[in-house]
Scaffold this motif. Structure first.
Motif, PDB file in Angstrom:
ATOM      1  N   ILE A 175       3.806  67.674 -14.954  1.00 54.83           N
ATOM      2  CA  ILE A 175       4.726  66.975 -15.848  1.00 54.83           C
ATOM      3  C   ILE A 175       4.183  67.068 -17.277  1.00 54.83           C
ATOM      4  N   TYR A 176       5.051  67.520 -18.172  1.00 54.71           N
ATOM      5  CA  TYR A 176       4.695  67.617 -19.592  1.00 54.71           C
ATOM      6  C   TYR A 176       5.973  67.486 -20.391  1.00 54.71           C
ATOM      7  N   ASN A 177       6.004  66.534 -21.293  1.00 55.28           N
ATOM      8  CA  ASN A 177       7.159  66.366 -22.167  1.00 55.28           C
ATOM      9  C   ASN A 177       6.739  65.506 -23.358  1.00 55.28           C
ATOM     10  N   ILE A 178       7.660  65.193 -24.218  1.00 60.53           N
ATOM     11  CA  ILE A 178       7.352  64.414 -25.416  1.00 60.53           C
ATOM     12  C   ILE A 178       6.719  63.069 -25.069  1.00 60.53           C
ATOM     13  N   ARG A 271      12.586  72.782 -26.367  1.00 60.05           N
ATOM     14  CA  ARG A 271      11.955  73.652 -27.361  1.00 60.05           C
ATOM     15  C   ARG A 271      10.548  73.142 -27.701  1.00 60.05           C
ATOM     16  N   TRP A 272      10.384  71.820 -27.756  1.00 59.23           N
ATOM     17  CA  TRP A 272       9.069  71.229 -28.053  1.00 59.23           C
ATOM     18  C   TRP A 272       8.054  71.676 -26.999  1.00 59.23           C
ATOM     19  N   ILE A 273       8.441  71.711 -25.758  1.00 60.99           N
ATOM     20  CA  ILE A 273       7.548  72.149 -24.673  1.00 60.99           C
ATOM     21  C   ILE A 273       7.196  73.618 -24.837  1.00 60.99           C
ATOM     22  N   LEU A 274       8.172  74.427 -25.196  1.00 63.48           N
ATOM     23  CA  LEU A 274       7.957  75.873 -25.315  1.00 63.48           C
ATOM     24  C   LEU A 274       7.087  76.253 -26.504  1.00 63.48           C
TER      25      LEU A 274
END
Length: 328
Positions: A175-178, A271-274
């Protein structure tokens, strides 16, 4: 659709994948027809990576994927599934080579293939990562021709760091996000150095980062956003990324001004993840065609500027970090 390489597998895949949990179950009513349309829309949009699990709808997700790919014909996407959560009770002792092989045989039948592209241990207990015999059994399943590659789906950064010590682990799903930024601190650099593919799940924090959920949003009884808010059924980190609902809604409102005009918040969050080079693919789910198409479109967005990234980092530090950072 831009592409990236999935670590040691060597496979070139779309950087936006399709997470197939929604079309299996635990997200309210998603009909088989809607599930098929969502998957077809993703594939038509250039998606070439599909992630599922044997427990999503007790095999329903895998069977829908098989049906869609059979109907479409032609070149197949890379399909990853997971095994282990069918164990009852879900305990370390159940993670044996024989049990995992039995689950894999079932997935082979559900997906209608002779060899699975990738099998991931499905968020096993932490002790499983200290069982080299199990990883040896997975190596044997490659030799048998039942799987091409194996990896792990983890809850905690510590589990990910332990898993990549095994040379056969080709991928880690995390899990990875803002709202869940810890993996970028150490794990991503370690994974990149070892050429381990990183599959990012829960990228939209169970829909919170779409900006469309409010305090008045009603979730169906069979939607995990209703029944697992406090970890009643599985790890609470899988639901709203583990952030308390009210806190997350406040954070979303503070995030809103940072999203460029005309860009859906969900696409911005993807997009932030990429922005992280170590990420191989991000796997948002979709309940319908429109969501699948919008998710795929995130690949075409421009890079996020450094000032906006800094503002997002500050938002995380100010509101979210205390609730999640040291739990996972």
């Amino acid at each position: 659709m831009k592409e990236r390489v999935l670590g040691k597998t060597g496979a070139t895949i779309s950087e936006i994948g399709f997470g197939a949990w929604q079309i299996g179950g635990s997200w309210g009513d998603v009909s088989e027809a809607d599930g098929k349309r969502a998957l077809n829309a993703a594939l038509d949009s250039g998606v070439t990576f599909v992630d599922t699990a044997d427990v999503y709808g007790d095999g329903r997700s895998e069977k829908i994927i098989a049906a869609v790919l059979k109907e479409r014909g032609g070149e197949k996407p890379f399909v990853a599934t997971k095994a282990g959560r069918r164990l009852n009770p879900h305990v370390t002792e159940g993670y044996t080579g024989a049990n995992i092989e039995a689950f894999i045989d079932r997935s082979l039948a559900n997906l209608g293939v002779e060899t699975l592209d990738l099998v991931q241990l499905h968020c096993p207990p932490t002790e499983v990562y200290y069982r080299p015999d199990l990883f040896g059994a997975l190596d044997q399943l490659i030799t048998k021709g039942k799987i091409r590659h194996y990896g792990v789906s983890v809850e905690k950064v510590e589990e990910a760091l332990k898993a990549i010590e095994y040379p056969g682990v080709a991928t880690v799903q995390i899990i990875y996000n803002i709202f869940r930024q810890r993996p970028q601190n150490l794990f991503f650099a370690k994974a990149k150095k070892k050429n381990v593919g990183v599959i990012v799940r829960v990228p939209l924090a169970s829909g919170l980062l779409s900006g469309k959920i409010s305090r008045d949003t009603a979730f169906a009884a069979d939607d995990h956003r209703n029944f697992n808010r406090h970890g009643e059924a599985f790890d609470v980190g899988e639901t709203f990324a583990g952030v308390p609902f009210e806190v997350a809604l406040d954070a979303v409102e503070q995030l809103r001004p940072l999203v460029p005009a005309g860009v859906p918040m969900a696409q911005f969050a993807l997009r932030w993840i990429l922005e992280q080079e170590a990420v191989s693919v991000v796997i948002p789910g979709a309940r319908n065609e429109a969501q699948a198409q919008s998710n795929a479109a995130a690949s075409a967005l421009s890079a996020i500027d450094e000032q906006t990234k800094a503002s997002i980092a500050a938002l995380y530090e100010r509101l979210v970090k205390v609730h999640v950072h040291h739990r996972w």
